[in-house]
Design a protein around this motif. Structure first.
Motif, PDB file in Angstrom:
ATOM      1  N   GLY A  57      43.189  45.005  38.193  1.00 45.17           N
ATOM      2  CA  GLY A  57      44.118  44.037  37.635  1.00 45.17           C
ATOM      3  C   GLY A  57      43.465  42.806  37.046  1.00 45.17           C
ATOM      4  O   GLY A  57      44.153  41.826  36.731  1.00 45.17           O
ATOM      5  N   GLY A  58      42.147  42.840  36.866  1.00 41.79           N
ATOM      6  CA  GLY A  58      41.438  41.682  36.342  1.00 41.79           C
ATOM      7  C   GLY A  58      41.064  41.841  34.880  1.00 41.79           C
ATOM      8  O   GLY A  58      41.191  42.916  34.295  1.00 41.79           O
ATOM      9  N   ARG A  59      40.605  40.752  34.302  1.00 38.95           N
ATOM     10  CA  ARG A  59      40.180  40.744  32.903  1.00 38.95           C
ATOM     11  C   ARG A  59      38.878  39.961  32.795  1.00 38.95           C
ATOM     12  O   ARG A  59      38.741  38.876  33.365  1.00 38.95           O
TER      13      ARG A  59
ATOM     14  N   GLU B 190      45.275  33.687  39.375  1.00 39.61           N
ATOM     15  CA  GLU B 190      46.326  33.347  38.407  1.00 39.61           C
ATOM     16  C   GLU B 190      46.789  31.895  38.539  1.00 39.61           C
ATOM     17  O   GLU B 190      47.384  31.352  37.609  1.00 39.61           O
TER      18      GLU B 190
ATOM     19  N   HIS C 124      43.810  40.877  46.772  1.00 38.39           N
ATOM     20  CA  HIS C 124      45.228  41.248  46.723  1.00 38.39           C
ATOM     21  C   HIS C 124      45.773  41.479  48.134  1.00 38.39           C
ATOM     22  O   HIS C 124      45.080  41.906  49.024  1.00 38.39           O
TER      23      HIS C 124
ATOM     24  N   ARG D  57      45.240  33.670  31.876  1.00 38.25           N
ATOM     25  CA  ARG D  57      45.542  33.906  33.293  1.00 38.25           C
ATOM     26  C   ARG D  57      46.937  34.489  33.478  1.00 38.25           C
ATOM     27  O   ARG D  57      47.233  35.056  34.538  1.00 38.25           O
ATOM     28  N   ASP D  58      47.795  34.362  32.473  1.00 35.80           N
ATOM     29  CA  ASP D  58      49.136  34.938  32.576  1.00 35.80           C
ATOM     30  C   ASP D  58      49.071  36.453  32.753  1.00 35.80           C
ATOM     31  O   ASP D  58      50.005  37.074  33.271  1.00 35.80           O
ATOM     32  N   GLU D  59      47.967  37.048  32.314  1.00 34.69           N
ATOM     33  CA  GLU D  59      47.814  38.503  32.389  1.00 34.69           C
ATOM     34  C   GLU D  59      47.170  38.956  33.687  1.00 34.69           C
ATOM     35  O   GLU D  59      46.976  40.146  33.905  1.00 34.69           O
ATOM     36  N   GLY D  60      46.797  38.014  34.555  1.00 34.07           N
ATOM     37  CA  GLY D  60      46.181  38.377  35.822  1.00 34.07           C
ATOM     38  C   GLY D  60      44.934  37.554  36.075  1.00 34.07           C
ATOM     39  O   GLY D  60      44.544  36.713  35.260  1.00 34.07           O
ATOM     40  N   PRO D  61      44.295  37.773  37.220  1.00 40.40           N
ATOM     41  CA  PRO D  61      43.087  37.014  37.535  1.00 40.40           C
ATOM     42  C   PRO D  61      41.975  37.294  36.525  1.00 40.40           C
ATOM     43  O   PRO D  61      41.930  38.359  35.909  1.00 40.40           O
TER      44      PRO D  61
ATOM     45  N   GLU E 218      39.774  46.826  35.239  1.00 39.03           N
ATOM     46  CA  GLU E 218      41.155  46.994  34.777  1.00 39.03           C
ATOM     47  C   GLU E 218      42.029  47.538  35.904  1.00 39.03           C
ATOM     48  O   GLU E 218      43.170  47.082  36.094  1.00 39.03           O
TER      49      GLU E 218
ATOM     50  N   THR F 143      39.392  42.914  44.079  1.00 42.25           N
ATOM     51  CA  THR F 143      40.334  43.857  44.677  1.00 42.25           C
ATOM     52  C   THR F 143      40.770  43.401  46.070  1.00 42.25           C
ATOM     53  O   THR F 143      41.952  43.499  46.441  1.00 42.25           O
TER      54      THR F 143
END
Length: 214
Positions: A103-105, A184, A214, A67-71, A100, A211
């Motif tokens: 901003g998600g993974r 996050e 945000h 989660r440090d890299e995003g939602p 991507e 999306t």
């Protein structure tokens, strides 16, 4: 955006029909629904339970660190033996650029290990992460696993599907495919949990939901 479309999947339905499993699955899903399978799964506005599992290369990964890299979009999946799951994985692979960009993974949680896990990782691509849910421990802890039952195991064996061999364990559990969007902060923003494993949300709609967060 509060809803997502459920993907039509005529190819998977055709495979199931060719195996003579259409009515079998109708009865199976009805049994799961009568038992309220999945009703104890994590819900929107709750914290998603953290866990650490090995990825396809054997490295342990925790949801907290990821989660440090995003939602995260967390997808529980039955594996490559399930045509509905294959279709969903392929759809997520196609949606990976959009995810991507948002901003998600994608985190896929599946019980397969070894070559099966590597094949899933190859299918979803390097931007996503496959976590190997050995013995379906994470699915069980999340209220997403159920005993498949001896009759269903026999039916699967009759068409050449040995779940014990596929999962490396004869625990007799299967996960419910489920999709979560987790922020996050670890809080669930979106959840699709349905005992009818034939129904999956459209990845592009899930990306649109993310999306809009945000």
């Amino acid at each position: 955006m509060n809803t997502t479309r459920l993907q039509p999947n005529p190819e998977a339905k055709a495979v199931v029909a060719a195996l003579g499993f259409a009515s079998v699955y109708d009865d199976f899903v009805a049994r799961l629904q009568s038992l309220n399978v999945g009703k104890l799964a994590p819900r929107v506005d709750e914290a998603f339970p953290d866990f650490s599992l090995p990825d396809a290369s054997g490295r342990y990964r925790s949801l907290e660190k990821l989660r440090d890299e995003g939602p995260l979009v967390i997808s529980f999946n039955r594996g490559l033996w399930c045509p509905f799951c294959v279709h969903e994985l392929q759809s997520w692979a196609a949606a990976s650029p959009a995810l991507e960009h948002a901003g998600g993974r994608l985190i896929v949680v599946a019980g397969e290990t070894g070559e099966g896990a590597s094949a899933i990782q190859d299918m979803i691509g390097p931007g996503a992460t496959l976590l190997c849910d050995v013995d379906h421990g994470a699915a069980l802890a999340s209220g997403l696993a159920f005993p498949v039952g001896e009759e269903m195991k026999r039916r699967y064996l009759a068409i050449g599907l040995d779940l014990a061999a596929i999962y490396g364990s004869d625990g007799g559990f299967l996960p419910i495919p489920a999709t979560f969007v987790v922020g996050e902060d670890g809080i669930i923003r979106y959840a699709h949990v349905d005992a009818d494993f034939r129904l999956r949300p459209d990845p592009l709609d899930v990306v649109a939901f993310l999306t809009a967060m945000h």
